[in-house]
Scaffold this motif. Structure first.
Motif, PDB file in Angstrom:
ATOM      1  N   TYR A   1       6.952  25.069  17.708  1.00 43.03           N
ATOM      2  CA  TYR A   1       7.703  24.496  16.684  1.00 43.03           C
ATOM      3  C   TYR A   1       8.757  25.453  15.952  1.00 43.03           C
ATOM      4  CZ  TYR A   1       8.438  21.187  12.916  1.00 43.03           C
ATOM      5  OH  TYR A   1       9.071  20.057  11.940  1.00 43.03           O
TER       6      TYR A   1
ATOM      7  N   GLU B   1      10.448  15.867  14.049  1.00 45.38           N
ATOM      8  CA  GLU B   1       9.874  15.217  12.468  1.00 45.38           C
ATOM      9  C   GLU B   1       9.252  14.240  13.025  1.00 45.38           C
ATOM     10  OE1 GLU B   1      10.348  14.721   7.881  1.00 45.38           O
ATOM     11  OE2 GLU B   1      12.269  14.445   9.188  1.00 45.38           O
TER      12      GLU B   1
ATOM     13  N   THR C   1       6.336  15.201  14.971  1.00 43.86           N
ATOM     14  CA  THR C   1       5.323  15.932  14.353  1.00 43.86           C
ATOM     15  C   THR C   1       4.382  14.696  13.550  1.00 43.86           C
ATOM     16  OG1 THR C   1       6.843  17.759  13.940  1.00 43.86           O
ATOM     17  CG2 THR C   1       5.004  17.723  12.631  1.00 43.86           C
TER      18      THR C   1
END
Length: 135
Positions: free
Chosen positions: A88, A112, A115
């Motif tokens: 990441y 995002e 994630t």
């Protein structure tokens, strides 16, 4: 009487085992013996027999294979999470270097979302682990 230590070879034992006893079991006795031996967690059958015969205490360790598999897979999964964290950081650096700000922000938005999905998944794993531990 132990031999004198020579120039080569193995050191003589202080208390050598010189007497041997042979035991014969029928099939049902053998199966009972093997189940007791496996529950004891002792690595050698003769050690188990001597401990049992002389009344020495020994521990019975029961290993739940499903829990062992669960923790193994959980550890592997955790290692993958660490790798994702490292990747990441590298991805964010590369996006900043090689893409325009607008394109980098669009790609970071997608990253995002992924994630957030990983965070939800990790929370589910923690809850399942707590349930498994309670059971």
């Amino acid at each position: 009487m132990p031999k004198e230590k020579g120039k080569s070879g193995r050191n003589p034992k202080l208390n050598p085992k010189t007497h041997c006893i042979m035991v014969h079991f029928d099939d049902s006795e053998w199966n009972d013996f093997l189940s007791m031996f496996e529950e004891s967690g002792v690595y050698v059958r003769s050690v188990f027999l001597k401990a049992h015969f002389f009344g020495q205490k020994f521990k019975v360790l029961k290993v739940d294979k499903t829990m062992l598999d669960y923790y193994t897979k959980l550890s592997d999964f955790h290692a993958q999470f660490r790798c994702i964290g490292t990747n990441y950081n590298q991805v964010v650096k590369e996006l900043r270097i090689y893409f325009s700000e607008k394109k980098a922000m669009a790609l970071l938005y997608k990253l995002e979302k992924c994630t957030i999905d990983l965070v939800k998944l990790s929370r589910e794993i923690v809850e399942l682990s707590k349930d498994m531990e309670a059971k």
